[in-house]
Design a protein around this motif. Structure first.
Motif, PDB file in Angstrom:
ATOM      1  N   ASP A  68       3.496  -4.184  -7.167  1.00  0.00           N
ATOM      2  CA  ASP A  68       2.354  -3.316  -7.416  1.00  0.00           C
ATOM      3  C   ASP A  68       1.042  -4.032  -7.098  1.00  0.00           C
ATOM      4  O   ASP A  68       0.094  -4.010  -7.884  1.00  0.00           O
ATOM      5  N   LEU A  69       0.996  -4.666  -5.913  1.00  0.00           N
ATOM      6  CA  LEU A  69      -0.192  -5.390  -5.467  1.00  0.00           C
ATOM      7  C   LEU A  69      -0.628  -4.884  -4.101  1.00  0.00           C
ATOM      8  O   LEU A  69       0.201  -4.579  -3.248  1.00  0.00           O
ATOM      9  N   THR A  70      -1.949  -4.850  -3.896  1.00  0.00           N
ATOM     10  CA  THR A  70      -2.518  -4.514  -2.600  1.00  0.00           C
ATOM     11  C   THR A  70      -3.272  -5.725  -2.073  1.00  0.00           C
ATOM     12  O   THR A  70      -3.995  -6.390  -2.819  1.00  0.00           O
ATOM     13  N   TYR A  71      -3.087  -6.015  -0.789  1.00  0.00           N
ATOM     14  CA  TYR A  71      -3.685  -7.175  -0.141  1.00  0.00           C
ATOM     15  C   TYR A  71      -4.554  -6.730   1.019  1.00  0.00           C
ATOM     16  O   TYR A  71      -4.256  -5.742   1.681  1.00  0.00           O
ATOM     17  N   ASN A  72      -5.598  -7.482   1.313  1.00  0.00           N
ATOM     18  CA  ASN A  72      -6.288  -7.352   2.582  1.00  0.00           C
ATOM     19  C   ASN A  72      -5.439  -8.139   3.571  1.00  0.00           C
ATOM     20  O   ASN A  72      -5.020  -9.263   3.275  1.00  0.00           O
ATOM     21  N   LEU A  73      -5.186  -7.574   4.736  1.00  0.00           N
ATOM     22  CA  LEU A  73      -4.231  -8.164   5.664  1.00  0.00           C
ATOM     23  C   LEU A  73      -4.785  -8.219   7.077  1.00  0.00           C
ATOM     24  O   LEU A  73      -5.392  -7.254   7.551  1.00  0.00           O
TER      25      LEU A  73
END
Length: 123
Positions: A88-93
């Motif tokens: 349940d994590l969002t990353y800048n990629l």
């Protein structure tokens, strides 16, 4: 973060045998040899799914998927966000591809913590 990079490779989406230079889709092996991913379209996004994980690799499983909302910025450079449903994590990629080599860089906490991983295309 390590799990993101494993999955991010993410990951290879799609056409490995007929891959063109800087093609994102296909199967990729993580530089440390502990994972392989398949990168392919999934709806409006791109998914990187673990197709193999070295036995004993903690917190990573075959089938883990990273859902990437990325767009091509320049030749061989993609940027956007990635969501890891397992954590349940969002990353800048940012993903950079140069022939059969790929680098993925994910950041969390407003870019304060970042990590990059190298990948090699599996033909």
């Amino acid at each position: 973060m390590k799990a993101l990079m494993l999955t991010v490779a993410f990951f290879a989406f799609g056409c490995a045998g007929s891959a063109q230079a800087n093609e994102l889709y296909g199967e990729w092996a993580r530089g440390d040899g502990k994972a392989r991913v398949q990168i392919a379209p999934c709806g409006a996004d791109i998914c990187a799914t673990n197709v193999w994980v070295k036995p004993g690799t903690p917190k990573e499983d075959k089938g883990d998927t990273l859902v990437m909302s990325i767009q091509q910025q320049n030749e061989g450079v993609y940027a956007g966000t990635a969501f890891d449903p397992k954590r349940d994590l969002t990353y800048n990629l940012t993903v950079t591809i140069n022939g059969d080599r790929m680098t993925s860089r994910g950041c969390v906490i407003a870019g304060l913590i970042c990590r990059g991983i190298g990948w090699e295309r599996i033909n």
